[in-house]
Design a protein around this motif. Structure first.
Motif, PDB file in Angstrom:
ATOM      1  N   LEU A  82     -11.000  -0.946   0.270  1.00  0.00           N
ATOM      2  CA  LEU A  82     -10.674   0.467   0.464  1.00  0.00           C
ATOM      3  C   LEU A  82     -11.097   1.323  -0.725  1.00  0.00           C
ATOM      4  N   GLU A  83     -10.938   0.770  -1.918  1.00  0.00           N
ATOM      5  CA  GLU A  83     -11.286   1.529  -3.122  1.00  0.00           C
ATOM      6  C   GLU A  83     -12.770   1.875  -3.145  1.00  0.00           C
ATOM      7  N   THR A  84     -13.621   0.898  -2.781  1.00  0.00           N
ATOM      8  CA  THR A  84     -15.065   1.140  -2.756  1.00  0.00           C
ATOM      9  C   THR A  84     -15.419   2.131  -1.658  1.00  0.00           C
ATOM     10  N   LEU A  85     -14.799   1.981  -0.484  1.00  0.00           N
ATOM     11  CA  LEU A  85     -15.069   2.914   0.611  1.00  0.00           C
ATOM     12  C   LEU A  85     -14.652   4.327   0.234  1.00  0.00           C
ATOM     13  N   ALA A  86     -13.557   4.449  -0.518  1.00  0.00           N
ATOM     14  CA  ALA A  86     -13.103   5.768  -0.953  1.00  0.00           C
ATOM     15  C   ALA A  86     -14.126   6.438  -1.885  1.00  0.00           C
ATOM     16  N   MET A  87     -14.897   5.618  -2.631  1.00  0.00           N
ATOM     17  CA  MET A  87     -15.943   6.177  -3.480  1.00  0.00           C
ATOM     18  C   MET A  87     -17.070   6.780  -2.649  1.00  0.00           C
ATOM     19  N   LEU A  88     -17.287   6.235  -1.452  1.00  0.00           N
ATOM     20  CA  LEU A  88     -18.299   6.768  -0.547  1.00  0.00           C
ATOM     21  C   LEU A  88     -17.812   8.020   0.179  1.00  0.00           C
ATOM     22  N   ALA A  89     -16.508   8.222   0.195  1.00  0.00           N
ATOM     23  CA  ALA A  89     -15.912   9.285   1.006  1.00  0.00           C
ATOM     24  C   ALA A  89     -16.492  10.673   0.735  1.00  0.00           C
TER      25      ALA A  89
END
Length: 498
Positions: free
Chosen positions: A236-243
């Protein structure tokens, strides 16, 4: 002036020796002329400014196949069409060709070009626009009418923040396990020319990525992205960086998220999970053109599906939620969500329905009777009672072309009812059903004679109702060999019985 007559003269200068060497389908004079011209690099480059327009595509293809990088670079400068779809010539990304065409763009952008001579606007590195090369080769050979105009790619023109000299289209696949020198070279080239080159990317794939570099999207115009696919073990943390980048993809039509999990560092920490989910989900509201949503094994779907679908501003055509846990609240919202009433493709495979209220799925299918074309409910723990509730709505889905009910626990009686309820589904072209429960022994092993007998009966019964096109009955996976027993026109048993 370099003319077609000179070109044909070059051809005849080598034609007779060549024809003496071979009697098999001799090349045309134009083909011979191109070969002769390409043998002299300096002559080719000097001839480009006066080369007849109709000769450019075939000459470029020949130079490409011979990997004549210097000639390719100068042909980019002299290219007489608005678009150069070089990606259609590359079966796989080719670094030296990339260097040659990007070097040509550098020459084009740094030299002083006379007004009206700079024709090239778009360099297309995607594997598309094959028709361009086919059309112009046909015109050269006299096969295609010259009335056919120059095929053009889909060119995206966003609001310009500054003057852009050239647009480059490319599809990117980022995989740290298999580092691509092609992608690395292009990224560095584009990064150094952000002020004069606009990079449009129709499709981006991210594979296993323990770290995500947000700078990657710095070279790409985010509003040009139409497909985004994220695979394998993102947390989730990595996906949040893509957000933040996701929120700028306002023309995104397809979003695929596969295997998004919670980092072991934050496992069980609801506060951290909610923080990252709160960064991701609201950005769905900016995806106004989203039509195809794929969520496979995505951790934040459970108890958040109402928020995900509630953020959408336009109806979906495809909704795939697979290997996800869904709550009663999730299914309740899905069954009445206004953004799914036009679905053509619904896939809920791997969602466990055994403890969910059966009326939600039935209500959803009832809303989709006029539009749904593909339905997949594979490995959903669906039992006779639940299937019986679905049958009235299923029988009304007149547009269905594909159904998949494999890996569910259905008896012979309910399968007979299911087939009977498909009597009016004349559009069906592909059907996949589980073998009935009666074909197994008490340990879950397939009994060959029962498998043959019951599946043959069901097949014959269906053929009385209508003529199926592609259909199979399949067992559960065999614990002994890891294979399946399949009945199509005849029984094909797993290796344990062969």
């Amino acid at each position: 002036m370099f003319s077609l007559k000179i070109f044909l003269y070059l051809a005849t200068s080598i034609a007779f020796p060549y024809l003496k060497a071979t009697m098999n389908t001799p090349p045309t004079l134009l083909e011979l002329g191109r070969r002769s011209l390409l043998q002299d690099e300096a002559l080719t480059i000097s001839a480009l400014q006066d080369l007849p327009l109709e000769l450019f595509p075939a000459l470029f293809k020949d130079a490409f196949s011979r990997e004549q990088s210097i000639i390719l670079r100068h042909m980019v400068v002299a290219w007489p069409f608005p678009c150069l779809p070089v990606g259609a010539l590359m079966r796989t990304p080719h670094l030296e060709t990339l260097k040659a065409v990007l070097g040509g763009l550098d020459l084009l952008m740094t030299q002083k070009v006379q007004p009206g001579r700079w024709k090239l606007q778009v360099l297309d590195l995607r594997d598309v626009n094959h028709n361009f090369w086919n059309v112009w080769t046909g015109m050269e050979d006299g096969v295609v009418s010259p009335d056919i105009s120059h095929p053009q790619p889909l060119i995206y023109h966003p609001i310009q923040k500054g003057k852009q000299a050239v647009t480059v289209w490319i599809n990117l696949s980022v995989n740290p396990r298999h580092s691509s020198k092609y992608n690395e070279y292009f990224y560095q080239w584009a990064k150094e020319r952000k002020d004069v080159v606009q990079v449009n990317c129709q499709k981006i794939e991210f594979w296993t990525n323990p770290f995500y570099d947000p700078c990657l999207l710095d070279i790409v115009e985010p509003s040009s992205i139409q497909e985004l696919e994220v695979y394998e073990h993102w947390d989730l943390e990595t996906l949040a960086m893509l957000a933040p980048g996701l929120g700028q993809m306002i023309n995104l039509q397809k979003l695929l998220l596969h295997n998004i999990h919670i980092s072991l560092n934050w496992l069980g920490n609801k506060e951290v999970e909610d923080y990252y989910v709160g960064m991701i989900i609201p950005l769905f509201s900016k995806l106004n053109k989203l039509q195809h949503l794929y969520l496979n094994d995505v951790c934040f779907v459970n108890e958040h599906l109402d928020q995900v679908l509630g953020c959408l501003n336009s109806p979906l055509e495809t909704l795939v939620i697979t290997r996800c846990k869904l709550s009663e609240l999730d299914m309740s919202h899905l069954s009445q969500c206004p953004r799914v009433h036009l679905l053509k493709h619904l896939d809920l495979s791997g969602v466990d329905f055994i403890n969910l209220s059966h009326e939600f799925l039935a209500r959803l299918l009832k809303r989709l009777t006029a539009t749904m074309q593909k339905l997949k409910l594979k490995s959903c723990m669906i039992t006779d009672f639940q299937m019986d509730v679905l049958l009235p709505a299923l029988s009304q889905c007149s547009q269905l072309t594909e159904v998949d009910f494999l890996m569910n626990f259905l008896s012979m009686d309910i399968l007979k009812k299911l087939l009977q309820h498909t009597a009016n589904l004349r559009q069906l072209t592909k059907e996949m059903y589980p073998a009935p429960c009666e074909v197994y022994d008490e340990f879950g092993n397939v009994l060959p004679h029962r498998f043959q007998q019951h599946c043959s009966y069901l097949m014959n019964r269906l053929r009385v109702i209508r003529q199926p096109k592609e259909i199979c009955f399949m067992s559960n996976i065999c614990a002994g060999c890891g294979e399946y027993s399949v009945y199509n026109l005849e029984a094909v048993l797993c290796s344990c019985w062969q």
